[in-house]
Design a protein around this motif. Sequence first.
Motif, mmCIF file in Angstrom:
data_model
loop_
_atom_site.group_PDB
_atom_site.id
_atom_site.type_symbol
_atom_site.label_atom_id
_atom_site.label_comp_id
_atom_site.label_asym_id
_atom_site.label_seq_id
_atom_site.Cartn_x
_atom_site.Cartn_y
_atom_site.Cartn_z
ATOM 1 N N GLU A 1 0.826 -1.213 0.000
ATOM 2 C CA GLU A 1 0.000 0.000 0.000
ATOM 3 C C GLU A 1 0.861 1.264 0.000
ATOM 4 N N ILE A 2 1.962 1.238 0.732
ATOM 5 C CA ILE A 2 2.857 2.398 0.787
ATOM 6 C C ILE A 2 3.394 2.724 -0.598
ATOM 7 N N LEU B 1 7.242 -0.172 12.166
ATOM 8 C CA LEU B 1 7.691 0.989 11.408
ATOM 9 C C LEU B 1 9.166 0.867 11.050
ATOM 10 N N LYS B 2 9.971 0.475 12.002
ATOM 11 C CA LYS B 2 11.413 0.357 11.767
ATOM 12 C C LYS B 2 11.720 -0.683 10.694
ATOM 13 N N PRO C 1 13.552 -0.817 3.770
ATOM 14 C CA PRO C 1 13.505 -0.859 2.308
ATOM 15 C C PRO C 1 12.756 0.312 1.675
ATOM 16 N N LEU C 2 12.035 1.103 2.488
ATOM 17 C CA LEU C 2 11.198 2.182 1.941
ATOM 18 C C LEU C 2 11.612 3.539 2.498
ATOM 19 N N ASP C 3 12.929 3.719 2.661
ATOM 20 C CA ASP C 3 13.400 4.933 3.323
ATOM 21 C C ASP C 3 13.279 6.194 2.471
ATOM 22 N N GLY D 1 12.005 5.955 12.330
ATOM 23 C CA GLY D 1 11.938 6.360 10.929
ATOM 24 C C GLY D 1 10.766 7.215 10.517
ATOM 25 N N ALA D 2 9.891 7.590 11.446
ATOM 26 C CA ALA D 2 8.782 8.467 11.088
ATOM 27 C C ALA D 2 9.302 9.863 10.766
#
Length: 213
Positions: A120-121, A145-146, A151-153, A175-176
């Motif tokens: 979804e991201i 979240l971490k 992989p989606l940084d 990572g937020a």
Amino acid sequence: MALEGNMQELLLKHKIVAILRGVEESYADDTARALIEGGIRLMEITMNTEGATGMIERWRTIFGTKAAIGAGTVTDIRLAEQAVAAGAQFLISPNLDEEVIAYGKERGVAVWPGVMTPTEIVKAWKAGAEAVKLFPMGTLGVGYLKEIRAPLDHIPIMATGGVDLHNIRDYFQAGACAVGMGGKLVNLDWASAGEFHKIAERAKSFTDAIRDL
């Protein structure tokens, strides 16, 4: 001092979106004023709040130089149209609706859709969302979240749910890029009792907690 930058820049800079759900007209303006006094610069009125569009329109006039005003719980295109017509500067939802993202892009309005899975991201990002709302974080937890952040940084993630004064820094360390906060930030019991100084003090405690991030 007037706000500067587009909505994504403001999100990354100020890091907290205050979620106002069920706030009553009689004390809504004073509640918003108290949040701004405490340092909050992004405020989201949920579309399932009675009188939401009127509040958005009014707050754009009253607080437009001090805070960005957006709409939350924008679950479909009909609500997106109503929110944008009222002057919402950003749209947030608990779900991913690509039609809403496209609508916002056409009109220059930021859309931060609700997502949970990596699929979804990425889908939201490819559809044109400049940031996504990971929800419900109170259930998923910062460990989740971490893990997905690795992989989606490259995709800005706003985490919503479960944030309090004791763990807010953990969310950012995981990572937020920002957090969405409802009842832990906006205490409507205080608002209905006219204790707006408490709302301002609590807001300041949160903005102080992330100032050096």
